[in-house]
Design an enzyme around this catalytic site. Sequence first.
Site, mmCIF file in Angstrom:
data_model
loop_
_atom_site.group_PDB
_atom_site.id
_atom_site.type_symbol
_atom_site.label_atom_id
_atom_site.label_comp_id
_atom_site.label_asym_id
_atom_site.label_seq_id
_atom_site.Cartn_x
_atom_site.Cartn_y
_atom_site.Cartn_z
ATOM 1 N N GLN A 198 -18.284 5.041 3.376
ATOM 2 C CA GLN A 198 -18.792 6.228 4.056
ATOM 3 C C GLN A 198 -18.522 6.244 5.552
ATOM 4 O O GLN A 198 -18.191 7.297 6.108
ATOM 5 C CB GLN A 198 -20.294 6.368 3.788
ATOM 6 C CG GLN A 198 -20.628 6.812 2.387
ATOM 7 C CD GLN A 198 -22.129 6.917 2.152
ATOM 8 O OE1 GLN A 198 -22.709 6.211 1.351
ATOM 9 N NE2 GLN A 198 -22.772 7.804 2.868
ATOM 10 N N GLU A 248 0.805 -1.233 0.000
ATOM 11 C CA GLU A 248 0.000 0.000 0.000
ATOM 12 C C GLU A 248 0.832 1.274 0.000
ATOM 13 O O GLU A 248 0.321 2.354 0.311
ATOM 14 C CB GLU A 248 -0.981 0.022 1.184
ATOM 15 C CG GLU A 248 -2.348 -0.510 0.839
ATOM 16 C CD GLU A 248 -2.433 -2.024 0.788
ATOM 17 O OE1 GLU A 248 -3.506 -2.515 0.430
ATOM 18 O OE2 GLU A 248 -1.460 -2.743 1.081
ATOM 19 N N ARG A 274 2.688 -8.708 4.250
ATOM 20 C CA ARG A 274 1.734 -8.089 3.309
ATOM 21 C C ARG A 274 2.515 -7.573 2.108
ATOM 22 O O ARG A 274 3.234 -6.580 2.186
ATOM 23 C CB ARG A 274 0.987 -6.959 4.016
ATOM 24 C CG ARG A 274 -0.104 -6.295 3.204
ATOM 25 C CD ARG A 274 -1.431 -7.022 3.289
ATOM 26 N NE ARG A 274 -2.487 -6.150 2.768
ATOM 27 C CZ ARG A 274 -3.241 -5.360 3.529
ATOM 28 N NH1 ARG A 274 -3.073 -5.347 4.841
ATOM 29 N NH2 ARG A 274 -4.163 -4.601 2.984
ATOM 30 N N HIS A 302 -1.651 3.913 -1.683
ATOM 31 C CA HIS A 302 -2.701 4.859 -1.318
ATOM 32 C C HIS A 302 -2.746 6.058 -2.265
ATOM 33 O O HIS A 302 -3.793 6.677 -2.425
ATOM 34 C CB HIS A 302 -2.511 5.344 0.126
ATOM 35 C CG HIS A 302 -2.934 4.345 1.151
ATOM 36 N ND1 HIS A 302 -4.113 3.627 1.070
ATOM 37 C CD2 HIS A 302 -2.330 3.916 2.293
ATOM 38 C CE1 HIS A 302 -4.214 2.823 2.108
ATOM 39 N NE2 HIS A 302 -3.148 2.975 2.866
ATOM 40 N N TYR A 358 3.409 1.954 1.992
ATOM 41 C CA TYR A 358 3.986 2.295 3.290
ATOM 42 C C TYR A 358 5.512 2.060 3.279
ATOM 43 O O TYR A 358 6.102 1.744 2.254
ATOM 44 C CB TYR A 358 3.299 1.494 4.395
ATOM 45 C CG TYR A 358 1.885 1.957 4.690
ATOM 46 C CD1 TYR A 358 1.643 3.218 5.215
ATOM 47 C CD2 TYR A 358 0.786 1.139 4.435
ATOM 48 C CE1 TYR A 358 0.348 3.656 5.482
ATOM 49 C CE2 TYR A 358 -0.516 1.565 4.703
ATOM 50 C CZ TYR A 358 -0.726 2.831 5.227
ATOM 51 O OH TYR A 358 -2.002 3.258 5.485
#
Length: 674
Positions: free
Chosen positions: A340, A165, A215, A253, A167
């Site tokens: 949301q 992601e 991961r 991201h 990181y």
Amino acid sequence: MTQYPHLLAPLDLGFTTLKNRVLMGSMHTGLEETKDWNRVAAFYAARARGGVALMVTGGMAPNPEGGVFPGAAGLYTDDDIANHRIVTQRVHDAGGKIAMQILHAGRYAYSPGCVAPSAIKSPISPFAPKELDEDGIEKQISDMVTAAVRARQAGYDGVEVMGSEGYFLNQFLVTHTNKRTDRWGGSYENRMRLPVEVVRRVRAAVGPDFIVIYRLSMIDLVPNGSTWAEVVQLARAIEAAGATILNTGIGWHEARIPTIATSVPRRAFAWVTQKLMGAVTIPVITSNRINTPAVAESVLAERCADMVSMARPFLADPDFVAKAQAGKAAEIAPCIACNQACLDHTFGGKLSSCLVNPRACHETELTIIPADTQKAVAVVGAGPAGLSAALTAAERGHAVTIFDKSGELGGQLNMAKQIPGKEEFWGLVDYYSTMVAKAGITLRLGAPATPEMLADFDEIIIATGVAPRDPGIPGQDGPNVLSYIDVLRGKAKVGKTVAIVGAGGIGFDVAGYLVTDDSPTENLPEWLQEWGVGDPEKVRGGLRNEGPQPDAPVRAVTLLQRKSEKLGKRLGKTTGWIHRAGLQMKNVQMIGGVNYEKIDAAGLHISYGDAREKPKVIVADTIVLCAGQVPERSLADVLIAAGRQVHVIGGADVAAELDAKRAIDQGTRLAATI
């Protein structure tokens, strides 16, 4: 005989066995930051009771500089270990296993003290990171190893080392963020040195009988991302370093491709994970947009992975696995991937929850217990507010009757499900229908409720929703003008050129509906082409050289608003950019700061600013009004005037962009108190 033999099969890891093939993936809920460890424990214990084999916590920082934000949770002290032990003990008592994710944010850390392989600022943080020297890198390794040791001391069954992601560890892997020329940069062997060293030293520190998940970013979706050969090379090195399991990460991201929003097709990236099967001997987990037992079963049956990771589906329903085991999949509250109440809350610094399950992360505060006195409860309105109130009231033992002028349950969810990219709402409506029938709720559909019909009820809940706001534009009663309701219910013919009045959530949805013929969410190859996702074996990082290639729009649409701000500014924090990008790819024109002067056969006449300057005509066959909503509370007002006590919830209480999140939460909380 189970319907899901692959999903429910145990997985032998040698020193321990997982009871099924379901991982609850890591989520940043904000619970750990509340410091209420009983509340944290209640959240995870509920999912353990629900049958998931292994859970991974939200990311725990190994040190202050690695925290996603200042004050992010971690394991720094003996007190931290004791607090985490409360969580692990409750999970074990509930029959579950839990691993702690070690997450170092690197340049994604929202802090001036952030560190990275190179001093290159992230586009999603205002802070430029400090480039680490050799001693600094050693400190980060040591701190991650220490975090793993503390996790074992706290009773965790394992750790997940976050290497995807975008990181910290992921940042070392690619030249996009690693410009170093020392032994931590340059060749791929050097760039992958850090994650491999972290896993090697973690394994040495925790011993052989402890789960170590890595991961791995399978497809970066950023420029200069990893090649597939590099992904495989790293996977094999991580296995050799001592990892027990490889988990899947999809996209950084900062990638401009959606990966977990509702418009992303189900199991959209399982084909990427499948490429790794056979390249390593340890189990491989796939993830992203797997939200039903049937989808998970198909992924495993097709050998796309050894195990599936589902995160947000366990916000929607902690009993996901137990219901699948019991043959009650239709009773699983579905994750609709709306973002949301989960990701939007997380990135807004708020506690996460779930649109369809307001109790998520509020288990100790929002309790549903049997009512002291059983009552006859009338719920007027079968939209999300009314349905959530009715189901909660019935669960507590009340006799509930739902009234609705429509002949079907769902209210305006039945319009939302027509939007391309919102097909998950079909499943939500089906779930409500299933649960209403199971609860034995009486239905009075197909005719408006009257005060006389409600005379004998002990409690009356008004959830009659909203009505379209009248924008008061001269000529709006002409034959070329439609309401969004007429459009989304398919009751009116729409021309080839369209002007949409109002650019809130409904305006954006209607625009997407009008420019799209076949939804790419229902067609994975088409979706991959639309967003420019390619095979990582052929294109570095999985980005096609030709970029996004959407189908041509089926109509020419202009989207307008009175506010002079950027259109879509008030859409969801993590999904607004997707809606804007999707419409831009379909050549939708977006115009703000306008006055609506009149409508005639030529189209929509507008001007700009307080001085009403630069008058022009937006030539259009059809003008669609999406100018907001007002509460529909005429029945409530009549009842109140007659002296009846009523509860008004949902859009009938506050009309705000068809806010199902607020409506469901409000309905649940009200019914919990009656």
